[in-house]
Design a protein around this motif. Structure first.
Motif, PDB file in Angstrom:
ATOM      1  N   CYS A 159      46.671 -45.177 -23.801  1.00  0.00           N
ATOM      2  CA  CYS A 159      47.538 -44.194 -24.486  1.00  0.00           C
ATOM      3  C   CYS A 159      46.937 -43.834 -25.844  1.00  0.00           C
ATOM      4  O   CYS A 159      46.911 -42.652 -26.226  1.00  0.00           O
ATOM      5  CB  CYS A 159      48.952 -44.740 -24.643  1.00  0.00           C
ATOM      6  SG  CYS A 159      49.897 -44.756 -23.093  1.00  0.00           S
ATOM      7  N   ASP A 160      46.443 -44.826 -26.554  1.00  0.00           N
ATOM      8  CA  ASP A 160      45.811 -44.547 -27.850  1.00  0.00           C
ATOM      9  C   ASP A 160      44.549 -43.702 -27.666  1.00  0.00           C
ATOM     10  O   ASP A 160      44.252 -42.828 -28.481  1.00  0.00           O
ATOM     11  CB  ASP A 160      45.473 -45.862 -28.576  1.00  0.00           C
ATOM     12  CG  ASP A 160      46.722 -46.553 -29.118  1.00  0.00           C
ATOM     13  OD1 ASP A 160      47.775 -45.880 -29.201  1.00  0.00           O
ATOM     14  OD2 ASP A 160      46.661 -47.748 -29.435  1.00  0.00           O
ATOM     15  N   ALA A 161      43.822 -43.949 -26.578  1.00  0.00           N
ATOM     16  CA  ALA A 161      42.629 -43.141 -26.296  1.00  0.00           C
ATOM     17  C   ALA A 161      43.022 -41.683 -26.049  1.00  0.00           C
ATOM     18  O   ALA A 161      42.349 -40.753 -26.514  1.00  0.00           O
ATOM     19  CB  ALA A 161      41.889 -43.720 -25.081  1.00  0.00           C
ATOM     20  N   ALA A 162      44.114 -41.479 -25.336  1.00  0.00           N
ATOM     21  CA  ALA A 162      44.575 -40.105 -25.065  1.00  0.00           C
ATOM     22  C   ALA A 162      44.978 -39.402 -26.359  1.00  0.00           C
ATOM     23  O   ALA A 162      44.815 -38.181 -26.500  1.00  0.00           O
ATOM     24  CB  ALA A 162      45.746 -40.134 -24.089  1.00  0.00           C
ATOM     25  N   ARG A 163      45.485 -40.180 -27.303  1.00  0.00           N
ATOM     26  CA  ARG A 163      45.870 -39.582 -28.595  1.00  0.00           C
ATOM     27  C   ARG A 163      44.667 -38.961 -29.316  1.00  0.00           C
ATOM     28  O   ARG A 163      44.819 -38.025 -30.086  1.00  0.00           O
ATOM     29  CB  ARG A 163      46.521 -40.631 -29.502  1.00  0.00           C
ATOM     30  CG  ARG A 163      47.923 -40.988 -29.095  1.00  0.00           C
ATOM     31  CD  ARG A 163      48.577 -41.953 -30.095  1.00  0.00           C
ATOM     32  NE  ARG A 163      49.938 -42.205 -29.713  1.00  0.00           N
ATOM     33  CZ  ARG A 163      50.332 -43.183 -28.893  1.00  0.00           C
ATOM     34  NH1 ARG A 163      49.453 -44.028 -28.408  1.00  0.00           N
ATOM     35  NH2 ARG A 163      51.604 -43.321 -28.568  1.00  0.00           N
ATOM     36  N   LEU A 164      43.463 -39.506 -29.060  1.00  0.00           N
ATOM     37  CA  LEU A 164      42.257 -38.929 -29.682  1.00  0.00           C
ATOM     38  C   LEU A 164      42.053 -37.490 -29.229  1.00  0.00           C
ATOM     39  O   LEU A 164      41.610 -36.637 -29.998  1.00  0.00           O
ATOM     40  CB  LEU A 164      41.015 -39.745 -29.308  1.00  0.00           C
ATOM     41  CG  LEU A 164      40.960 -41.207 -29.760  1.00  0.00           C
ATOM     42  CD1 LEU A 164      39.682 -41.852 -29.229  1.00  0.00           C
ATOM     43  CD2 LEU A 164      41.021 -41.300 -31.277  1.00  0.00           C
TER      44      LEU A 164
END
Lengths: 240, 240
Positions: A95-100
């Motif tokens: 999820c944090d990767a998608a935020r990038l």
């Protein structure tokens, strides 16, 4: 690059306009004025005042100039995932990767909104975008496959979660683009990804002082929809 | 069409070979012999013994002949979803819709495996396939959006579930294709979709005689991963 241009400016941020930025700005000016199909690479390089070879040094094709930041963003995402610790909760990490990715769009609202309108009109660009989205999804799935290695149904679980994360991200991104970049992109993606984490992720670590004896009891009718039970469970677990 | 041909034969099933079948068979014979890129539409029509216009009556482009059954399958899926009743459990319904796609592949194992190998080698075909997959996903999402209309986060929920269903289906499909069509495709997709239903779907209706007073109690640590709790809940609810 004129101040009214919406092209993403990595060079601008550093105080100078690069040739790459100039090509993107020229391309978008022509795409908006004449249409994407009616603009040739020759038109773009003529407006930018550079040669054809300069264009192809930065962009393999005309389609690539429409999405100038995805390669960098894919590389950033892959590096981010590779840099994770073994005790990162895997679903939270993807999820944090998608935020990038969302941040890349949100950094240049005017450019992102222009491109969204262009992509909606040109089938070839939508196809290109699907292939980019697929690469993001594969990057997330590969990370999760590694983290779930050896677990029962690890690959299946990885693939399903990666797809759910991408769908939630794209739902938030589209809402934001439709607001012409006016809504709060980060809040939208947090909300959407929260949904995926609730379905697949681990709960946050309990606050200090709460031991493993701290329990939640759920009582449900046997026929109750599972999503209702999960919703209830989430809300109970969320209470301090 | 020779008996060794792996092309899908709707006409064959009815006892006769149609011109459409003959074109697909000729195309695949040439794709396998010469390679996809090296085969032209002229080569295909010459081998099939028909004119160019006949080809384009059935297939808008050379890519379309590689996926001759997707339009029909998309139409079947859309009709299946539209024919659903108001009390169908929505997640179960989209899972059943996805099963139609798998059945299309499983009906012609040799052809499906041939195409899988071809598609892996030709980037243009992978891009085409992504656009087909996207259309299936949109059909599922549209149905779910309708069913979840008015619910909080209905659109988000619809998009995430549609993506999860497609990912689970594709996971099962790929496993089956990698087994050269030898594994049990239906069992693989049932297993994969069961995963999505466990995460998002409602439980089956209770058997007759079990009233709404029939309850399930789950006790969980506050920090336990939600998926573990759901798994437990599912297994308890499954017991008679």
């Amino acid at each position: 690059m004129s101040s009214s241009s919406a092209a993403p400016g990595r060079g601008d941020r550093a105080g100078k306009t690069t040739m790459r930025d100039a090509l993107v700005a020229a391309a978008f000016r022509l795409f908006l004025e004449r249409g994407y199909e009616q603009t040739t690479v020759d038109d773009i390089v003529a407006l930018a005042g550079v040669g054809r070879r300069s264009f192809f040094r930065y962009f393999p094709s005309k389609e690539d100039v429409v999405f100038p930041d995805h390669e960098r963003c894919l590389a950033d995402m892959t590096a981010f995932l590779a840099a994770g610790a073994d005790d990162d909760e895997p679903v939270r990490r993807v999820c944090d990767a998608a935020r990038l990715v969302l941040r890349m769009y949100a950094e240049n609202p005017a450019f992102s909104v222009q491109r969204y309108r262009l992509t909606k009109r040109v089938p070839g660009l939508r196809a290109y975008e699907l292939s980019v989205v697929w690469r993001y999804e594969r990057a997330l799935a590969e990370y999760l496959r590694g983290r779930f290695a050896g677990r029962r149904d690890g690959i299946l679980r990885a693939d399903v979660i990666a797809a759910a994360v991408v769908a939630a991200h794209n739902n938030a991104l589209r809402s934001w683009l439709r607001s012409d970049g006016r809504d709060d992109a980060e809040a939208a993606v947090d909300h959407a990804l929260g949904h995926v984490q609730a379905a697949f992720g681990a709960a946050p670590a309990p606050p200090a002082g709460e031991g493993p004896e701290d329990v939640v009891v759920v009582v449900a009718r046997r026929g109750a929809p599972l999503w209702r039970v999960v919703q209830e469970l989430e809300s109970v677990r969320g209470r301090g």
